[in-house]
Design an enzyme around this catalytic site. Sequence first.
Site: not given
Ligand code: PMP
Length: 303
Positions: A156
Amino acid sequence: MKSDYIWIDGQLIPYAEATVHMLTGTLHYGYGAFEGIRAYATERGAAIFRLREHLERFIGSARVLGLVEFPYTQDELRAAVHQTIRVNGFQGCYIRPLLYFDGAMGLNMDAATPHVSIATWEWGAYLGDEGLEKGVHMMVSSFTRHHINVTMTKAKITGNYANSVLAKTLALRAGYDEAIMLDPEGYVAECSGENLFLVRKGVVYTPPRATILEGITRDSVITLLGDLGYSVVEEPISRDQLYLADEVFACGTAAEVTPVRMIDHRPVGDGRRGPVAKALQDLFFQTVRGEGQRSAEWLDYVA
Ligand code: PMP
Protein backbone atom coordinates in the site's frame (compact mmCIF):
# COMPACT_ATOMS: atom_id res chain seq x y z
CA MET A 1 -12.45 12.37 9.98
CA LYS A 2 -12.15 14.28 13.23
CA SER A 3 -10.61 12.99 16.42
CA ASP A 4 -9.04 14.60 19.49
CA TYR A 5 -5.52 13.28 18.88
CA ILE A 6 -3.35 11.85 16.13
CA TRP A 7 -0.33 9.76 17.10
CA ILE A 8 2.88 10.96 15.43
CA ASP A 9 6.27 9.42 16.20
CA GLY A 10 5.26 8.41 19.70
CA GLN A 11 3.45 11.64 20.67
CA LEU A 12 -0.27 12.31 20.80
CA ILE A 13 -0.75 15.53 18.85
CA PRO A 14 -4.01 17.54 19.00
CA TYR A 15 -5.90 17.11 15.70
CA ALA A 16 -5.45 20.71 14.48
CA GLU A 17 -1.70 20.62 15.05
CA ALA A 18 -1.12 17.34 13.18
CA THR A 19 0.25 18.95 10.00
CA VAL A 20 3.25 18.58 7.68
CA HIS A 21 5.47 21.06 5.79
CA MET A 22 4.93 21.89 2.08
CA LEU A 23 8.30 20.30 1.25
CA THR A 24 7.39 16.88 2.63
CA GLY A 25 8.81 14.48 0.01
CA THR A 26 5.85 12.07 0.26
CA LEU A 27 3.51 14.85 -0.88
CA HIS A 28 5.52 15.47 -4.05
CA TYR A 29 6.63 12.01 -5.10
CA GLY A 30 4.29 9.56 -3.36
CA TYR A 31 6.89 7.56 -1.48
CA GLY A 32 5.16 6.51 1.66
CA ALA A 33 2.96 3.65 2.79
CA PHE A 34 -0.31 3.35 4.63
CA GLU A 35 -2.76 0.91 6.13
CA GLY A 36 -6.52 0.89 6.56
CA ILE A 37 -7.87 -0.98 9.58
CA ARG A 38 -11.25 -1.05 11.34
CA ALA A 39 -12.21 -1.42 14.96
CA TYR A 40 -15.75 -2.47 15.85
CA ALA A 41 -17.93 -1.95 18.89
CA THR A 42 -18.43 -5.22 20.74
CA GLU A 43 -19.88 -6.19 24.12
CA ARG A 44 -16.31 -6.11 25.46
CA GLY A 45 -15.58 -2.66 24.03
CA ALA A 46 -13.66 -1.68 20.90
CA ALA A 47 -12.10 -4.60 19.03
CA ILE A 48 -9.62 -4.22 16.17
CA PHE A 49 -10.12 -6.59 13.26
CA ARG A 50 -6.98 -8.55 12.31
CA LEU A 51 -4.60 -5.89 13.61
CA ARG A 52 -1.57 -8.20 13.48
CA GLU A 53 -2.07 -8.94 9.78
CA HIS A 54 -2.56 -5.25 8.98
CA LEU A 55 0.62 -4.25 10.84
CA GLU A 56 2.56 -7.02 9.11
CA ARG A 57 1.36 -5.67 5.77
CA PHE A 58 2.25 -2.09 6.82
CA ILE A 59 5.83 -3.09 7.63
CA GLY A 60 5.86 -5.23 4.45
CA SER A 61 4.80 -2.23 2.36
CA ALA A 62 7.79 -0.30 3.71
CA ARG A 63 10.03 -3.24 2.85
CA VAL A 64 8.72 -3.29 -0.74
CA LEU A 65 9.23 0.47 -0.89
CA GLY A 66 12.83 -0.13 0.15
CA LEU A 67 12.96 1.41 3.61
CA VAL A 68 16.01 -0.13 5.22
CA GLU A 69 14.80 -0.14 8.81
CA PHE A 70 11.22 0.43 9.94
CA PRO A 71 11.32 2.90 12.85
CA TYR A 72 8.96 0.84 15.07
CA THR A 73 8.43 -2.81 15.89
CA GLN A 74 5.08 -4.46 15.32
CA ASP A 75 4.49 -4.54 19.09
CA GLU A 76 5.18 -0.81 19.37
CA LEU A 77 2.78 -0.10 16.51
CA ARG A 78 0.13 -2.27 18.14
CA ALA A 79 0.48 -0.38 21.44
CA ALA A 80 0.27 2.91 19.53
CA VAL A 81 -2.95 1.89 17.76
CA HIS A 82 -4.50 0.84 21.08
CA GLN A 83 -3.42 4.10 22.71
CA THR A 84 -4.80 6.23 19.87
CA ILE A 85 -8.21 4.54 20.01
CA ARG A 86 -8.33 4.81 23.81
CA VAL A 87 -7.38 8.47 23.98
CA ASN A 88 -10.02 9.37 21.38
CA GLY A 89 -12.66 7.32 23.18
CA PHE A 90 -13.80 5.50 20.06
CA GLN A 91 -15.60 2.17 19.86
CA GLY A 92 -16.11 1.54 16.18
CA CYS A 93 -13.60 3.48 14.07
CA TYR A 94 -11.30 3.45 11.07
CA ILE A 95 -7.55 3.43 11.75
CA ARG A 96 -5.06 4.96 9.32
CA PRO A 97 -1.35 4.34 9.96
CA LEU A 98 0.91 6.28 7.57
CA LEU A 99 4.64 6.14 6.86
CA TYR A 100 5.84 9.41 5.33
CA PHE A 101 9.15 11.11 4.62
CA ASP A 102 10.30 14.69 5.08
CA GLY A 103 13.62 16.50 5.45
CA ALA A 104 15.73 16.43 2.29
CA MET A 105 13.19 16.70 -0.54
CA GLY A 106 13.95 14.69 -3.66
CA LEU A 107 13.83 11.27 -5.24
CA ASN A 108 16.42 9.72 -2.97
CA MET A 109 14.49 8.13 -0.12
CA ASP A 110 17.70 7.46 1.80
CA ALA A 111 18.27 11.19 2.27
CA ALA A 112 14.81 11.75 3.75
CA THR A 113 13.56 11.14 7.28
CA PRO A 114 10.82 8.54 7.90
CA HIS A 115 7.91 9.29 10.23
CA VAL A 116 4.91 7.28 11.30
CA SER A 117 1.48 8.64 12.17
CA ILE A 118 -1.74 6.95 13.26
CA ALA A 119 -5.08 8.69 12.78
CA THR A 120 -8.50 7.35 13.77
CA TRP A 121 -12.02 8.48 12.97
CA GLU A 122 -15.57 7.26 13.19
CA TRP A 123 -16.71 6.01 9.82
CA GLY A 124 -19.86 4.45 8.41
CA ALA A 125 -20.28 2.08 5.48
CA TYR A 126 -17.83 3.17 2.75
CA LEU A 127 -20.18 2.39 -0.14
CA GLY A 128 -23.26 3.44 1.83
CA ASP A 129 -25.77 1.61 4.04
CA GLU A 130 -28.03 1.21 1.03
CA GLY A 131 -25.12 -0.30 -0.89
CA LEU A 132 -24.64 -2.94 1.82
CA GLU A 133 -28.26 -3.98 1.48
CA LYS A 134 -29.20 -3.36 -2.14
CA GLY A 135 -25.82 -3.57 -3.82
CA VAL A 136 -23.86 -0.98 -5.80
CA HIS A 137 -23.37 -0.17 -9.49
CA MET A 138 -19.79 -0.58 -10.71
CA MET A 139 -18.12 0.36 -13.97
CA VAL A 140 -15.23 -1.42 -15.57
CA SER A 141 -12.71 1.39 -15.61
CA SER A 142 -10.83 2.48 -18.71
CA PHE A 143 -7.82 2.93 -16.41
CA THR A 144 -5.63 -0.18 -16.21
CA ARG A 145 -4.46 -1.55 -12.85
CA HIS A 146 -0.70 -1.43 -12.31
CA HIS A 147 1.61 -3.78 -14.11
CA ILE A 148 3.10 -5.94 -11.36
CA ASN A 149 6.62 -4.63 -11.98
CA VAL A 150 5.67 -0.96 -12.01
CA THR A 151 4.59 -0.05 -8.53
CA MET A 152 4.18 -3.38 -6.77
CA THR A 153 0.60 -4.40 -6.13
CA LYS A 154 1.29 -6.06 -2.76
CA ALA A 155 2.25 -2.85 -1.03
CA LYS A 156 0.00 0.00 0.00
CA ILE A 157 2.43 2.60 -1.32
CA THR A 158 0.87 6.07 -1.28
CA GLY A 159 1.84 6.97 -4.87
CA ASN A 160 0.23 3.77 -6.21
CA TYR A 161 -3.13 5.19 -5.29
CA ALA A 162 -3.11 7.90 -7.95
CA ASN A 163 -4.29 5.02 -10.18
CA SER A 164 -7.21 4.33 -7.81
CA VAL A 165 -8.02 8.03 -7.53
CA LEU A 166 -8.31 8.33 -11.34
CA ALA A 167 -10.60 5.31 -11.55
CA LYS A 168 -12.77 6.14 -8.52
CA THR A 169 -13.26 9.79 -9.39
CA LEU A 170 -14.26 9.04 -12.97
CA ALA A 171 -16.66 6.30 -11.81
CA LEU A 172 -18.41 8.69 -9.41
CA ARG A 173 -18.57 11.49 -12.00
CA ALA A 174 -20.14 9.04 -14.44
CA GLY A 175 -22.81 8.11 -11.88
CA TYR A 176 -21.43 4.76 -10.72
CA ASP A 177 -20.46 3.86 -7.16
CA GLU A 178 -17.10 2.20 -7.74
CA ALA A 179 -14.59 1.19 -10.43
CA ILE A 180 -13.48 -2.32 -11.35
CA MET A 181 -9.96 -2.34 -12.77
CA LEU A 182 -8.47 -4.79 -15.25
CA ASP A 183 -4.82 -5.80 -15.18
CA PRO A 184 -2.51 -5.01 -18.14
CA GLU A 185 -3.50 -8.32 -19.79
CA GLY A 186 -7.18 -7.48 -19.53
CA TYR A 187 -8.13 -9.83 -16.69
CA VAL A 188 -10.18 -8.56 -13.76
CA ALA A 189 -7.84 -7.36 -11.01
CA GLU A 190 -9.66 -5.50 -8.23
CA CYS A 191 -11.61 -2.34 -7.48
CA SER A 192 -10.05 1.01 -6.59
CA GLY A 193 -9.94 -0.12 -2.95
CA GLU A 194 -11.61 -3.53 -2.74
CA ASN A 195 -11.07 -7.11 -3.88
CA LEU A 196 -13.72 -8.78 -6.00
CA PHE A 197 -15.54 -12.14 -5.92
CA LEU A 198 -18.11 -13.67 -8.24
CA VAL A 199 -20.49 -16.61 -7.85
CA ARG A 200 -21.56 -18.74 -10.80
CA LYS A 201 -23.57 -21.95 -10.55
CA GLY A 202 -22.84 -22.25 -6.82
CA VAL A 203 -19.05 -21.85 -7.14
CA VAL A 204 -17.22 -18.77 -5.85
CA TYR A 205 -14.32 -17.33 -7.87
CA THR A 206 -11.79 -14.59 -7.20
CA PRO A 207 -8.72 -13.37 -9.11
CA PRO A 208 -5.39 -14.92 -8.05
CA ARG A 209 -3.04 -12.92 -5.84
CA ALA A 210 -0.29 -12.13 -8.36
CA THR A 211 -1.66 -8.83 -9.67
CA ILE A 212 -3.77 -7.61 -6.75
CA LEU A 213 -3.40 -6.31 -3.24
CA GLU A 214 -3.57 -9.29 -0.89
CA GLY A 215 -6.63 -8.02 0.93
CA ILE A 216 -7.02 -9.02 4.55
CA THR A 217 -10.79 -8.96 4.12
CA ARG A 218 -10.34 -11.14 1.00
CA ASP A 219 -8.45 -13.66 3.12
CA SER A 220 -11.14 -13.49 5.83
CA VAL A 221 -13.90 -13.90 3.25
CA ILE A 222 -12.25 -17.02 1.78
CA THR A 223 -12.12 -18.52 5.30
CA LEU A 224 -15.70 -17.50 6.17
CA LEU A 225 -17.01 -18.85 2.85
CA GLY A 226 -15.26 -22.12 3.73
CA ASP A 227 -17.06 -22.08 7.09
CA LEU A 228 -20.32 -21.65 5.14
CA GLY A 229 -19.47 -24.64 2.95
CA TYR A 230 -18.27 -22.84 -0.19
CA SER A 231 -14.84 -23.39 -1.66
CA VAL A 232 -13.28 -20.48 -3.51
CA VAL A 233 -11.51 -20.97 -6.84
CA GLU A 234 -8.67 -18.50 -7.44
CA GLU A 235 -8.26 -18.16 -11.21
CA PRO A 236 -8.02 -15.44 -13.85
CA ILE A 237 -11.42 -13.83 -14.48
CA SER A 238 -12.48 -12.01 -17.64
CA ARG A 239 -14.81 -9.04 -17.94
CA ASP A 240 -17.56 -11.12 -19.58
CA GLN A 241 -17.43 -13.60 -16.70
CA LEU A 242 -18.49 -10.71 -14.48
CA TYR A 243 -21.43 -10.01 -16.79
CA LEU A 244 -22.49 -13.68 -16.65
CA ALA A 245 -22.14 -14.11 -12.88
CA ASP A 246 -25.08 -14.95 -10.63
CA GLU A 247 -23.56 -12.75 -7.91
CA VAL A 248 -20.64 -10.35 -7.58
CA PHE A 249 -19.45 -8.80 -4.35
CA ALA A 250 -16.56 -6.62 -3.29
CA CYS A 251 -14.71 -6.70 0.01
CA GLY A 252 -12.24 -4.54 1.84
CA THR A 253 -11.63 -2.95 5.20
CA ALA A 254 -13.56 0.15 4.16
CA ALA A 255 -16.27 -1.53 2.04
CA GLU A 256 -16.57 -4.60 4.32
CA VAL A 257 -18.70 -6.98 2.19
CA THR A 258 -20.69 -5.04 -0.41
CA PRO A 259 -22.83 -6.73 -3.07
CA VAL A 260 -22.67 -5.50 -6.68
CA ARG A 261 -26.13 -5.22 -8.24
CA MET A 262 -25.09 -3.90 -11.64
CA ILE A 263 -21.92 -3.72 -13.74
CA ASP A 264 -21.76 -1.42 -16.78
CA HIS A 265 -25.57 -1.13 -16.75
CA ARG A 266 -26.00 -4.93 -16.84
CA PRO A 267 -27.84 -6.33 -13.82
CA VAL A 268 -25.79 -8.93 -11.94
CA GLY A 269 -28.02 -12.02 -11.59
CA ASP A 270 -31.43 -10.60 -10.81
CA GLY A 271 -29.97 -7.23 -9.87
CA ARG A 272 -30.25 -7.70 -6.11
CA ARG A 273 -28.05 -8.88 -3.27
CA GLY A 274 -27.70 -12.65 -3.74
CA PRO A 275 -27.89 -15.43 -1.13
CA VAL A 276 -24.14 -16.04 -0.92
CA ALA A 277 -23.39 -12.34 -0.33
CA LYS A 278 -26.18 -12.16 2.29
CA ALA A 279 -24.97 -15.23 4.22
CA LEU A 280 -21.41 -13.96 4.04
CA GLN A 281 -22.35 -10.48 5.26
CA ASP A 282 -24.28 -11.96 8.20
CA LEU A 283 -21.31 -14.08 9.23
CA PHE A 284 -18.82 -11.26 8.62
CA PHE A 285 -20.69 -8.75 10.79
CA GLN A 286 -21.30 -11.38 13.47
CA THR A 287 -17.55 -12.06 13.49
CA VAL A 288 -16.39 -8.44 13.72
CA ARG A 289 -18.92 -7.75 16.49
CA GLY A 290 -17.39 -10.51 18.58
CA GLU A 291 -20.21 -13.02 18.12
CA GLY A 292 -18.63 -15.43 15.64
CA GLN A 293 -16.56 -18.60 15.92
CA ARG A 294 -13.60 -16.75 14.42
CA SER A 295 -13.94 -13.65 16.61
CA ALA A 296 -11.45 -14.75 19.28
CA GLU A 297 -8.83 -15.46 16.62
CA TRP A 298 -9.35 -12.25 14.64
CA LEU A 299 -10.25 -9.55 17.17
CA ASP A 300 -7.78 -7.59 19.28
CA TYR A 301 -9.73 -5.98 22.13
CA VAL A 302 -8.72 -2.49 23.26
CA ALA A 303 -8.25 -2.67 27.02
N1 PMP B 1 -7.45 -3.65 -3.12
C1 PMP B 1 -6.99 -2.40 -2.96
C2 PMP B 1 -6.38 -1.71 -4.10
C3 PMP B 1 -7.13 -1.75 -1.71
O1 PMP B 1 -6.67 -0.51 -1.54
C4 PMP B 1 -7.75 -2.42 -0.65
C5 PMP B 1 -7.93 -1.74 0.68
N2 PMP B 1 -6.83 -1.89 1.51
C6 PMP B 1 -8.19 -3.74 -0.85
C7 PMP B 1 -8.02 -4.31 -2.10
C8 PMP B 1 -8.80 -4.52 0.26
O2 PMP B 1 -7.82 -4.86 1.22
P1 PMP B 1 -8.18 -5.06 2.75
O3 PMP B 1 -9.26 -6.06 2.80
O4 PMP B 1 -6.92 -5.56 3.36
O5 PMP B 1 -8.62 -3.75 3.28
